[in-house]
Write a protein that holds these residues in place. Sequence first.
Motif, PDB file in Angstrom:
ATOM      1  N   ALA A 194     -13.082  21.340  57.623  1.00 47.51           N
ATOM      2  CA  ALA A 194     -12.066  22.074  58.382  1.00 47.51           C
ATOM      3  C   ALA A 194     -11.076  22.755  57.450  1.00 47.51           C
ATOM      4  O   ALA A 194     -10.663  23.900  57.691  1.00 47.51           O
TER       5      ALA A 194
ATOM      6  N   GLU B   3     -10.183  26.723  57.240  1.00 43.07           N
ATOM      7  CA  GLU B   3      -8.818  27.233  57.388  1.00 43.07           C
ATOM      8  C   GLU B   3      -8.408  28.068  56.183  1.00 43.07           C
ATOM      9  O   GLU B   3      -7.744  29.101  56.328  1.00 43.07           O
ATOM     10  N   GLN B   4      -8.805  27.630  54.995  1.00 45.03           N
ATOM     11  CA  GLN B   4      -8.434  28.411  53.807  1.00 45.03           C
ATOM     12  C   GLN B   4      -9.113  29.783  53.821  1.00 45.03           C
ATOM     13  O   GLN B   4      -8.499  30.791  53.469  1.00 45.03           O
TER      14      GLN B   4
ATOM     15  N   ASN C  87     -10.027  31.414  56.516  1.00 51.53           N
ATOM     16  CA  ASN C  87      -9.331  32.187  57.549  1.00 51.53           C
ATOM     17  C   ASN C  87      -8.018  32.752  57.012  1.00 51.53           C
ATOM     18  O   ASN C  87      -7.673  33.916  57.237  1.00 51.53           O
ATOM     19  N   LEU C  88      -7.279  31.888  56.321  1.00 54.68           N
ATOM     20  CA  LEU C  88      -5.977  32.312  55.813  1.00 54.68           C
ATOM     21  C   LEU C  88      -6.111  33.435  54.796  1.00 54.68           C
ATOM     22  O   LEU C  88      -5.305  34.373  54.769  1.00 54.68           O
TER      23      LEU C  88
ATOM     24  N   THR D 170       0.790  23.509  57.329  1.00 54.33           N
ATOM     25  CA  THR D 170       0.491  22.766  58.554  1.00 54.33           C
ATOM     26  C   THR D 170       0.993  21.340  58.369  1.00 54.33           C
ATOM     27  O   THR D 170       0.853  20.750  57.293  1.00 54.33           O
TER      28      THR D 170
ATOM     29  N   LEU E  35       2.563  24.521  62.762  1.00 50.47           N
ATOM     30  CA  LEU E  35       2.301  25.600  61.809  1.00 50.47           C
ATOM     31  C   LEU E  35       3.642  26.193  61.398  1.00 50.47           C
ATOM     32  O   LEU E  35       4.395  26.673  62.252  1.00 50.47           O
TER      33      LEU E  35
ATOM     34  N   ILE F 156      -8.085  25.080  64.752  1.00 49.60           N
ATOM     35  CA  ILE F 156      -8.171  25.692  63.424  1.00 49.60           C
ATOM     36  C   ILE F 156      -7.163  26.838  63.328  1.00 49.60           C
ATOM     37  O   ILE F 156      -6.884  27.523  64.308  1.00 49.60           O
ATOM     38  N   LEU F 157      -6.642  27.040  62.130  1.00 44.20           N
ATOM     39  CA  LEU F 157      -5.717  28.152  61.884  1.00 44.20           C
ATOM     40  C   LEU F 157      -6.347  29.476  62.312  1.00 44.20           C
ATOM     41  O   LEU F 157      -7.447  29.820  61.876  1.00 44.20           O
ATOM     42  N   ASP F 158      -5.642  30.200  63.146  1.00 46.96           N
ATOM     43  CA  ASP F 158      -6.112  31.499  63.614  1.00 46.96           C
ATOM     44  C   ASP F 158      -5.457  32.583  62.757  1.00 46.96           C
ATOM     45  O   ASP F 158      -4.225  32.715  62.765  1.00 46.96           O
TER      46      ASP F 158
END
Length: 229
Positions: free
Chosen positions: A35, A39-40, A42-43, A76, A91, A201-203
């Motif tokens: 996960a 997220e990384q 996505n970021l 987070t 967040l 998850i980070l959007d």
Amino acid sequence: MSEVTSALLAGAIALAFALHLMWLVRASRNRASAALAVEQANLRSVISDAANVSDGTAGIVTWEGSWNGRRVQVRTIVDTLATRKLPARWLSISILEKIAIAATFDMMMRPGSPTTFSNFDHLEHTLPKAPGFPAEAVLRTDGRGARFPQGLIASHLDPFSDGRAKELLITPKGIRIVWLLAEAQRARYGVFRQADFGGAILDPALVERLLTSISALRDAINHAERQAA
């Protein structure tokens, strides 16, 4: 059944239980690592040079990088304080650039209990609200008698119409918004006391939206200050 057989059976059950627990822990770590990698990625679609600078504090992941030429931080935070009905994952998005403001301005929505991400409770002075602020918002500062461009700030509070925005912090060193990313699943937490956030998850679209919002507010405050000078 003899005593020896009973002892061997009990030992086998205990060993199986221990092995099962080890498997659960390993599986949980593998899921967390996967996960984090997602997220990384996505970021970095928003902050291309985002680097994980976490210090190892449990439940907190911190990235720093640059966005539109500005130093930014994305964090987070898992909040498991007993005062909350359910654990939460917050967040926190910050722009770490100077702002023309004299003291700390902190707006907290529904500040009914302490949080793990804010010093709001330690700010001594409560500010009267100008028109345009949400009814559930409470404003505090560390500067007695400090004046803030409340009308300007109130005109940049679109994210707070969603109900998930929790805090807006503005200091001379930067600006931050805190957003409720997810709450733990009630049934699982009620039975196992595990903070399972259901794979939230980070959007990247959300990260960019919040960065854009606080960046516009920072620019407006600095522009107003230059106009007044």
